[in-house]
Design a protein around this motif. Structure first.
Motif, PDB file in Angstrom:
ATOM      1  N   ASP A   1       2.582   3.972   0.331  1.00 48.94           N
ATOM      2  CA  ASP A   1       1.776   3.844   1.544  1.00 48.94           C
ATOM      3  C   ASP A   1       0.814   2.672   1.462  1.00 48.94           C
ATOM      4  OD1 ASP A   1       3.007   6.066   2.585  1.00 48.94           O
ATOM      5  OD2 ASP A   1       1.443   7.457   1.927  1.00 48.94           O
ATOM      6  N   LYS A   2       0.353   2.367   0.241  1.00 45.81           N
ATOM      7  CA  LYS A   2      -0.627   1.297   0.059  1.00 45.81           C
ATOM      8  C   LYS A   2      -0.220   0.411  -1.115  1.00 45.81           C
ATOM      9  CE  LYS A   2      -4.512   4.161   1.626  1.00 45.81           C
ATOM     10  NZ  LYS A   2      -5.826   4.766   1.249  1.00 45.81           N
TER      11      LYS A   2
ATOM     12  N   GLN B   1       2.814  -4.139   4.036  1.00 43.64           N
ATOM     13  CA  GLN B   1       3.300  -2.775   3.823  1.00 43.64           C
ATOM     14  C   GLN B   1       4.378  -2.753   2.742  1.00 43.64           C
ATOM     15  OE1 GLN B   1       2.246   0.116   5.415  1.00 43.64           O
ATOM     16  NE2 GLN B   1       3.554   1.188   3.955  1.00 43.64           N
TER      17      GLN B   1
ATOM     18  N   ARG C   1      -4.854   0.748  -3.601  1.00 40.31           N
ATOM     19  CA  ARG C   1      -5.001   2.138  -4.053  1.00 40.31           C
ATOM     20  C   ARG C   1      -5.939   2.233  -5.247  1.00 40.31           C
ATOM     21  NH1 ARG C   1       0.051   3.151  -5.375  1.00 40.31           N
ATOM     22  NH2 ARG C   1      -0.270   2.733  -7.597  1.00 40.31           N
TER      23      ARG C   1
END
Length: 272
Positions: free
Chosen positions: A200-201, A195, A206
């Motif tokens: 978020d990614k 994380q 992504r």
């Protein structure tokens, strides 16, 4: 004007005005550059005029914005975003031909840099270092080659359909092709999927997901250091970003001048 309001206004424009406003959109974002602010104000006024069906007035306001943008490009290169290092050579915004981009990465010691350039004048460069929590792993150069592609694609609110992206890393091209084929779990050896605090990614996760949904994008290998104008420009930007982490110099005018010179060569002898 908020981004959603701008996009809504853009969709309501006739094609003759839509394309002109889209090219000038970078000037509508918040900036400390007075000239850029003046150009953005003219664009916003044009959108307001168009909203009230005053299309003649809107066209005249866009004439003013384009003239100011041209003068600004000649005398004071656009100030790239302080955080992202993006900019545009506005004179190439209306150049004919398909949209072609090139990306590249550079690494030396503990400093790295990525860069991209697009045939429509967009460009970006970003330096990075290493640290205890660096998620890159042992495939450092490959990961940065792919990060450069992500940096290019995230430079657009909506990535143009049919764009060709040139890379001088054949391995990176193969990963992009695998992701387009749906193999989004494939990642360079050692790349950490933990994380991230800032996203978020992970960047490559992504990117893989985005590429999987964009079969219209073409990723092509080009031989590095062979005199290819776009590849040489991207290479120059990535080296400049890397050097800037260890040296003190004014990055903005150098990057702008480099991109302008190589795009002049590209458009005079356009070829993939």
């Amino acid at each position: 004007m908020r981004p959603d309001e701008f996009l809504r206004a853009l969709t309501q424009l006739p094609p003759t005005l839509h394309d002109r406003v889209l090219i000038l959109r970078p000037y509508t974002r918040a900036t400390r550059c007075d000239d850029c602010q003046g150009i953005g104000d003219a664009v916003h006024l044009a959108l307001t005029a168009a909203h009230y069906d005053e299309l003649t007035s809107a066209a005249k306001l866009l004439d003013t914005a384009e003239r100011l943008a041209g003068e600004h490009a000649e005398h004071a290169p656009p100030r790239p975003d302080q955080q992202c290092g993006r900019g545009r050579v506005i004179r190439w915004a209306k150049a004919a031909g398909p949209l072609v981009a090139a990306t590249d990465a550079s690494w030396k010691g503990r400093a790295g840099g990525i860069g991209y350039v697009v045939s429509d004048g967009h460009y970006g460069l970003l330096g990075r270092g290493t640290g205890r929590l660096d998620p890159t792993g042992r495939s450092r150069v490959l990961v940065d080659e792919l990060r450069a592609v992500d940096y290019l694609l995230t430079g657009y609110d909506e990535v143009p359909a049919g764009m060709t992206v040139l890379l001088d890393s054949l391995t990176a091209v193969r990963y992009l092709h695998r992701w387009q084929a749906g193999e989004t779990d494939a990642m360079p050896a050692g790349y950490s999927l933990r994380q991230r605090r800032w996203s978020d990614k992970p960047t490559l996760v992504r990117l893989a997901e985005q590429v999987a949904h964009r079969p219209d994008l073409t990723f092509t290998h080009v031989k590095g250091h062979s005199g290819h104008a776009l590849n040489e420009a991207a290479d120059g930007l990535s080296h400049m970003a890397r050097r800037r982490r260890e040296e003190s110099f004014d990055l903005r005018p150098r990057a702008h001048a480099l991109v302008d010179a190589f795009l002049r060569d590209w458009h005079a002898n356009a070829m993939l």
